[in-house]
Design a protein around this motif. Sequence first.
Motif, PDB file in Angstrom:
ATOM      1  N   ARG A  65      -4.698   1.793  -4.390  1.00 36.33           N
ATOM      2  CA  ARG A  65      -4.723   2.024  -3.365  1.00 36.33           C
ATOM      3  C   ARG A  65      -6.025   1.690  -2.748  1.00 36.33           C
ATOM      4  O   ARG A  65      -6.417   1.016  -1.694  1.00 36.33           O
ATOM      5  CB  ARG A  65      -4.123   2.954  -2.044  1.00 36.33           C
ATOM      6  N   ASP A  66      -6.580   3.056  -3.014  1.00 40.70           N
ATOM      7  CA  ASP A  66      -8.606   2.844  -3.458  1.00 40.70           C
ATOM      8  C   ASP A  66      -9.054   1.727  -4.120  1.00 40.70           C
ATOM      9  O   ASP A  66      -9.587   0.892  -3.211  1.00 40.70           O
ATOM     10  CB  ASP A  66      -8.237   3.996  -4.501  1.00 40.70           C
TER      11      ASP A  66
ATOM     12  N   GLY B 296      -9.835  -5.034   1.089  1.00 36.03           N
ATOM     13  CA  GLY B 296      -9.983  -4.787   2.606  1.00 36.03           C
ATOM     14  C   GLY B 296     -11.509  -5.469   3.206  1.00 36.03           C
ATOM     15  O   GLY B 296     -12.376  -5.019   2.405  1.00 36.03           O
TER      16      GLY B 296
ATOM     17  N   PHE C 270       0.713  -1.849  -0.005  1.00 34.86           N
ATOM     18  CA  PHE C 270      -0.486   0.023  -0.165  1.00 34.86           C
ATOM     19  C   PHE C 270       0.474   1.251   0.084  1.00 34.86           C
ATOM     20  O   PHE C 270       0.301   2.536  -0.774  1.00 34.86           O
ATOM     21  CB  PHE C 270      -1.498  -0.293   0.898  1.00 34.86           C
TER      22      PHE C 270
ATOM     23  N   ASN D 218      -8.109  -1.504  -1.367  1.00 30.81           N
ATOM     24  CA  ASN D 218      -8.693  -1.205  -0.055  1.00 30.81           C
ATOM     25  C   ASN D 218     -10.238  -1.785  -0.464  1.00 30.81           C
ATOM     26  O   ASN D 218     -10.880  -2.711   0.226  1.00 30.81           O
ATOM     27  CB  ASN D 218      -8.739   0.056   0.332  1.00 30.81           C
TER      28      ASN D 218
END
Length: 213
Positions: free
Chosen positions: A40-41, A48, A32, A44
């Motif tokens: 990264r978005d 995530g 990340f 996630n």
Amino acid sequence: MANQKLRGDISLELAKTISEQANNAFNAGSMFEDVTPTTRDLLNHWFGESYTDSRTFNFHEGQKQSILNVIYLHEVLKIKDVLDIYSKVDSDLIPFVNLADLKKEKYSYPKYAIKMATGTGKTWVMHALMIWQLLNAKHEDSYSGRYTKNFLVVAPGIIVYDRLLDAFKGKIKEGTQERDEKTNDFYSNGDLFLPEAYKEEIIRFIQNNTVTK
């Protein structure tokens, strides 16, 4: 030579090491730190726990591994060509590969292959990687040459081609030749594929830029 490894064995060993390194980087959180804010978005949203626990459908482990491996090679290791994969992932394998072959022009750029069995969800992996490339191409601060908004999808036959049209343009409405865009994969599985912040621009891109043969 008696200890000469078969080319297929080398590829499998390389793939195993890529998966191990990608998983370590993801689980430790270092991935990340090394990827773009856009990536990264996406990571996630796709993987995530706060998102996966609230969804009915998620990527299965094989799909997740494929996506992570490509992103790891491209963004974390910043692979320049195929030989660079061996150099950065497991340089001990280099003596066993055909260097003259890997130095040919067709291997002189980042080139990735994902091997998945029939029916295991290759199309969803392709969707994710196209979204990853598209959004990074649109949102990077300055042109890097490592992301694209242009995609060519090649089908091996009519059956797969029709399935891809369903995936991108939606299924044909009963009794017509028109396709219902709200039945394409991105609408039907929007909770999985599309982070809310990027949803509209991805949908617009699919609607306005998908052409047939």
